[in-house]
Design a protein around this motif. Structure first.
Motif, PDB file in Angstrom:
ATOM      1  N   UNK A   1       5.956  13.495 -10.772  1.00 31.42           N
ATOM      2  CA  UNK A   1       5.679  14.634  -9.915  1.00 31.42           C
ATOM      3  C   UNK A   1       5.928  14.233  -8.466  1.00 31.42           C
ATOM      4  N   UNK A   2       6.676  15.066  -7.761  1.00 28.50           N
ATOM      5  CA  UNK A   2       7.035  14.769  -6.379  1.00 28.50           C
ATOM      6  C   UNK A   2       5.842  15.042  -5.473  1.00 28.50           C
ATOM      7  N   UNK A   3       5.426  14.043  -4.706  1.00 23.24           N
ATOM      8  CA  UNK A   3       4.318  14.200  -3.773  1.00 23.24           C
ATOM      9  C   UNK A   3       4.610  13.466  -2.476  1.00 23.24           C
ATOM     10  N   UNK A   4       4.078  14.006  -1.381  1.00 24.55           N
ATOM     11  CA  UNK A   4       4.107  13.332  -0.092  1.00 24.55           C
ATOM     12  C   UNK A   4       2.696  13.311   0.456  1.00 24.55           C
ATOM     13  N   UNK A   5       2.342  12.210   1.119  1.00 20.82           N
ATOM     14  CA  UNK A   5       1.015  12.055   1.693  1.00 20.82           C
ATOM     15  C   UNK A   5       1.166  11.599   3.138  1.00 20.82           C
ATOM     16  N   UNK A   6       0.562  12.368   4.039  1.00 20.10           N
ATOM     17  CA  UNK A   6       0.610  12.051   5.455  1.00 20.10           C
ATOM     18  C   UNK A   6      -0.606  11.227   5.866  1.00 20.10           C
ATOM     19  N   UNK A   7      -0.426  10.417   6.890  1.00 21.68           N
ATOM     20  CA  UNK A   7      -1.526   9.661   7.488  1.00 21.68           C
ATOM     21  C   UNK A   7      -1.152   9.316   8.917  1.00 21.68           C
ATOM     22  N   UNK A   8      -2.144   8.824   9.654  1.00 19.78           N
ATOM     23  CA  UNK A   8      -1.883   8.362  11.006  1.00 19.78           C
ATOM     24  C   UNK A   8      -2.369   9.282  12.102  1.00 19.78           C
ATOM     25  N   UNK A   9      -2.906  10.436  11.715  1.00 21.12           N
ATOM     26  CA  UNK A   9      -3.445  11.340  12.727  1.00 21.12           C
ATOM     27  C   UNK A   9      -4.743  10.821  13.307  1.00 21.12           C
ATOM     28  N   UNK A  10      -5.247  11.527  14.295  1.00 25.31           N
ATOM     29  CA  UNK A  10      -6.497  11.134  14.923  1.00 25.31           C
ATOM     30  C   UNK A  10      -6.620  11.742  16.295  1.00 25.31           C
ATOM     31  N   UNK A  11      -7.553  11.185  17.049  1.00 24.93           N
ATOM     32  CA  UNK A  11      -7.774  11.649  18.411  1.00 24.93           C
ATOM     33  C   UNK A  11      -7.076  10.695  19.380  1.00 24.93           C
ATOM     34  N   UNK A  12      -6.444  11.261  20.386  1.00 26.49           N
ATOM     35  CA  UNK A  12      -5.764  10.448  21.382  1.00 26.49           C
ATOM     36  C   UNK A  12      -5.880  11.124  22.735  1.00 26.49           C
ATOM     37  N   UNK A  13      -5.916  10.343  23.770  1.00 24.07           N
ATOM     38  CA  UNK A  13      -5.968  10.891  25.126  1.00 24.07           C
ATOM     39  C   UNK A  13      -4.601  11.428  25.531  1.00 24.07           C
ATOM     40  N   UNK A  14      -4.565  12.396  26.446  1.00 26.27           N
ATOM     41  CA  UNK A  14      -3.270  12.869  26.955  1.00 26.27           C
ATOM     42  C   UNK A  14      -2.443  11.709  27.476  1.00 26.27           C
ATOM     43  N   UNK A  15      -1.164  11.743  27.156  1.00 27.11           N
ATOM     44  CA  UNK A  15      -0.277  10.660  27.537  1.00 27.11           C
ATOM     45  C   UNK A  15      -0.200   9.552  26.501  1.00 27.11           C
ATOM     46  N   UNK A  16      -1.056   9.609  25.507  1.00 26.12           N
ATOM     47  CA  UNK A  16      -1.078   8.579  24.486  1.00 26.12           C
ATOM     48  C   UNK A  16      -0.023   8.785  23.418  1.00 26.12           C
ATOM     49  N   UNK A  17      -0.031   7.879  22.426  1.00 27.25           N
ATOM     50  CA  UNK A  17       0.969   7.896  21.364  1.00 27.25           C
ATOM     51  C   UNK A  17       0.306   7.786  20.000  1.00 27.25           C
ATOM     52  N   UNK A  18       0.970   8.331  19.009  1.00 20.82           N
ATOM     53  CA  UNK A  18       0.564   8.175  17.614  1.00 20.82           C
ATOM     54  C   UNK A  18       1.812   8.009  16.764  1.00 20.82           C
ATOM     55  N   UNK A  19       1.668   7.286  15.662  1.00 22.96           N
ATOM     56  CA  UNK A  19       2.769   7.120  14.724  1.00 22.96           C
ATOM     57  C   UNK A  19       2.302   7.622  13.361  1.00 22.96           C
ATOM     58  N   UNK A  20       2.828   8.765  12.951  1.00 13.49           N
ATOM     59  CA  UNK A  20       2.453   9.357  11.673  1.00 13.49           C
ATOM     60  C   UNK A  20       3.329   8.800  10.555  1.00 13.49           C
ATOM     61  N   UNK A  21       2.740   8.679   9.376  1.00  8.05           N
ATOM     62  CA  UNK A  21       3.468   8.188   8.206  1.00  8.05           C
ATOM     63  C   UNK A  21       3.482   9.240   7.109  1.00  8.05           C
ATOM     64  N   UNK A  22       4.587   9.298   6.394  1.00 13.12           N
ATOM     65  CA  UNK A  22       4.743  10.194   5.249  1.00 13.12           C
ATOM     66  C   UNK A  22       5.245   9.337   4.090  1.00 13.12           C
ATOM     67  N   UNK A  23       4.380   9.105   3.122  1.00 16.48           N
ATOM     68  CA  UNK A  23       4.736   8.272   1.977  1.00 16.48           C
ATOM     69  C   UNK A  23       5.073   9.158   0.785  1.00 16.48           C
ATOM     70  N   UNK A  24       6.221   8.912   0.195  1.00 17.75           N
ATOM     71  CA  UNK A  24       6.638   9.688  -0.967  1.00 17.75           C
ATOM     72  C   UNK A  24       6.293   8.983  -2.267  1.00 17.75           C
ATOM     73  N   UNK A  25       5.976   9.774  -3.292  1.00 22.36           N
ATOM     74  CA  UNK A  25       5.767   9.229  -4.633  1.00 22.36           C
ATOM     75  C   UNK A  25       6.412  10.171  -5.641  1.00 22.36           C
ATOM     76  N   UNK A  26       6.935   9.583  -6.701  1.00 17.90           N
ATOM     77  CA  UNK A  26       7.603  10.379  -7.721  1.00 17.90           C
ATOM     78  C   UNK A  26       9.048  10.692  -7.394  1.00 17.90           C
ATOM     79  N   UNK A  27       9.525  10.194  -6.271  1.00 17.18           N
ATOM     80  CA  UNK A  27      10.916  10.397  -5.897  1.00 17.18           C
ATOM     81  C   UNK A  27      11.298   9.350  -4.857  1.00 17.18           C
ATOM     82  N   UNK A  28      12.584   9.234  -4.591  1.00 17.08           N
ATOM     83  CA  UNK A  28      13.082   8.283  -3.603  1.00 17.08           C
ATOM     84  C   UNK A  28      13.368   9.039  -2.320  1.00 17.08           C
ATOM     85  N   UNK A  29      12.577   8.781  -1.285  1.00 17.43           N
ATOM     86  CA  UNK A  29      12.691   9.542  -0.041  1.00 17.43           C
ATOM     87  C   UNK A  29      14.072   9.417   0.586  1.00 17.43           C
ATOM     88  N   UNK A  30      14.728   8.319   0.338  1.00 19.41           N
ATOM     89  CA  UNK A  30      16.049   8.071   0.932  1.00 19.41           C
ATOM     90  C   UNK A  30      17.037   9.179   0.567  1.00 19.41           C
TER      91      UNK A  30
END
Length: 136
Positions: A1-30
Motif C-alpha cells: 500500500x502506497x503511503x507517505x509520512x511527513x515530519x519535521x514541523x514545529x514552532x519556529x521564530x520569524x526568519x528561522x528555518x525548518x527541514x520537512x521530510x516525506x518518507x515513502x513506503x510501499x513504493x519507490x519515491x524515485x
C-alpha cells in the motif's frame, strides 16, 4: 500500500528555518512525482514545491516552485532513504499552516506536467500533514 509520512514541523521564530521530510513506503519515491503542499486555516490547499519522477527522460527530476516560495524553499530527494525533503528558509508568520506531502505516479491520467499537478493540489496519495507555526 502506497503511503507517505511527513515530519519535521514545529514552532519556529520569524526568519528561522525548518527541514520537512516525506518518507515513502510501499513504493519507490524515485519513480514518482512528489510534492509539498500547505493549507492554512480557512484557505485552500496550495502547491508549494514539486519534483518530477527520475524516470521521465528529458524532464526527469525537474522541479516546480510556487512564486511565493521560489528562492526561499528547496525540494530535494534522498533516494537511498526513499525520502523527499523541503528546506524552508526565512520563514514568516504567513507560512503558518499544515504542510502535506503527496506522491503521484506519473504514468496515470491524473498527471500531465509537474507544474499542472502541483498547482491542482488534489491528486495522489497524501500524508496526514505536519504543522508548521511561525511566531514571535
Amino acid at each position: 500500500q502506497l503511503q507517505v509520512v511527513e515530519s519535521g514541523g514545529g514552532w519556529v521564530q520569524p526568519g528561522g528555518s525548518l527541514n520537512l521530510s516525506c518518507v515513502g513506503s510501499g513504493f519507490v519515491t524515485e519513480y514518482y512525482a512528489i510534492g509539498w503542499f500547505r493549507q492554512a486555516p480557512g484557505k485552500e490547499r496550495e502547491g508549494l514545491a514539486c519534483i518530477n519522477s527520475m524516470d521521465m527522460s528529458s524532464v526527469a527530476g525537474s522541479t516546480y516552485y510556487a512564486d511565493s516560495v521560489a528562492g526561499r524553499f528547496t525540494i530535494s530527494r534522498d533516494n537511498s532513504k526513499n525520502t523527499v525533503y523541503l528546506q524552508m528558509n526565512n520563514l514568516k508568520p504567513a507560512h503558518t499552516a499544515t504542510y502535506y506531502c503527496a506522491a503521484q505516479a506519473p504514468w496515470t491520467l491524473e498527471f500531465t506536467t509537474i507544474q499542472t499537478w502541483c498547482l491542482a493540489a488534489n491528486h495522489g496519495a497524501w500524508g496526514q500533514g505536519t504543522q508548521v507555526t511561525v511566531g514571535s
